[in-house]
Design a protein around this motif. Structure first.
Motif: not given
Lengths: 169, 197
Positions: B83-89, B109-118, B140-149
């Protein structure tokens, strides 16, 4: 040194916490502030922005002493050095305020020519003028601590063989 | 009499054969059905995407129904296996609290963990405009993890940040957008330019 006032302030830190709401930046894990020839070290530092946009930095020694060192204008290798438990540096007035167990030393060509100790010392790095108060709050209170000033003799004692001649100036 | 016995035996064997064919046929159909299931399972195992969206835009709402995150991008590939999604741009816009929106761009970008992590990867850039008593923010960085909830984000990669007129560098960053607190770690340098006299 006068030229310092047009230099950026660089602060090296172990870690940095920014509270965007209170507009306070907390630097910890060993802090080193440099601005031109001005160099200060401490364990922790708070940076606040005054309404006019100037920076106000408070350095905490946290057990150790916060130190400060800056070159003085004028011929020769003139420096001023100081340390205290807490130092406040105000970018606008370019004042270094040293609180509790403060001491300040003027150094010439690597040799210390005078030292002052007191509870509170403020040093105006533009006019190179410092004042000492006997209470950590910055005002002199009767019965507060005593400051001491040690002025090194500018003339060295001639070798003992020649009779010591004292001329009064 | 012999002919009748022969005819009877002949009719009997024809019937037998027909029944046999029906039985074999149903076995064959059953086999076909199973293989179809296996194919789907195989697809799953081979991690085949089940849907792909071009030029998409998702809006995540808060409980009060206000939009909190807008996640858009050129292409989204969803994979059922986890149940993960890969996003371009990807383009992420975070609308939290009273601050101006924060726009985040990256290569993928990659959305996983039941859409709770981008997780955003590759030239991640964060921009937030200035506003009264809110300084402009660029990161500016090379990687960023977002927890929208939880409305927070973090990275364990080196970070270059510009807040108002001061710039800072560090080896990792954790930021809580709700309380607008940010922690940079790992021997960085904060540069405060002299105020223009």
């Amino acid at each position: 040194e006068k030229a310092d006032s047009y230099k950026p302030m660089l602060i090296d830190y172990g870690s940095l916490d920014i509270d965007d709401v209170k507009q306070v930046t907390i630097l910890s894990g060993g802090v080193k502030l440099t601005r031109g020839t001005l160099a200060m070290t401490a364990a922790r530092a708070y940076v606040k922005q005054t309404p006019e946009g100037f920076k106000h930095v408070t350095l905490f020694g946290d057990g150790k002493k916060a130190t400060f060192r800056q070159k003085r204008d004028g011929a020769g290798d003139l420096w001023v050095e100081g340390d205290a438990e807490r130092i406040e540096y105000d970018e606008q007035a370019e004042m270094v305020k040293m609180f509790s167990k403060a001491s300040i030393r003027r150094i010439e060509g690597g040799k210390q020519n005078d030292e002052v100790q007191g509870e509170f010392i403020s040093y105006d790095s533009r006019k190179e003028f410092f004042s000492v108060r006997n209470s950590a709050s910055g005002e002199s209170k009767p019965g507060g601590g005593r400051g001491t000033m040690v002025i090194q003799p500018s003339r060295t004692e001639p070798p003992a063989t020649a009779p010591a001649t004292q001329e009064k100036k | 009499m012999r002919n009748q016995r022969m005819a009877h035996r002949f009719r009997l064997s024809i019937g037998m054969i027909l029944v046999l064919l029906a039985a074999l046929g149903s076995f064959y159909l059953l086999e076909l059905m199973n293989r179809a299931d296996e194919d789907i399972q195989a697809d799953l195992k081979a991690n085949e995407p089940d849907y792909i969206i071009e030029k998409f835009s998702f809006v995540r709402m808060t409980k009060e129904g206000k939009p909190s995150y807008i996640i858009a991008g050129d292409k989204l590939t969803h994979r059922p296996i986890d149940d993960s999604s890969e996003i371009d741009k990807p383009r992420v816009r975070s609308l939290s609290g009273d601050t101006p929106p924060m726009d985040i761009l990256a290569n993928t970008a990659r959305v996983d963990e039941a859409n709770s992590r981008v997780t955003l990867n590759g030239q991640v850039k964060i921009d937030r405009a200035a506003a009264p008593n809110v300084q402009a923010l660029h990161l500016a960085t090379e990687k960023l993890v977002i927890f929208p909830d939880e409305d927070r984000m973090e990275t364990d990669q080196p970070v270059k940040m510009k807040l108002g007129d001061s710039t800072a560098t560090a080896n990792s960053m954790r930021a809580n957008n709700a309380t607008r607190q940010m922690r940079l770690e790992g021997n960085g340098t904060l540069m405060l330019p002299p105020r223009a006299q």
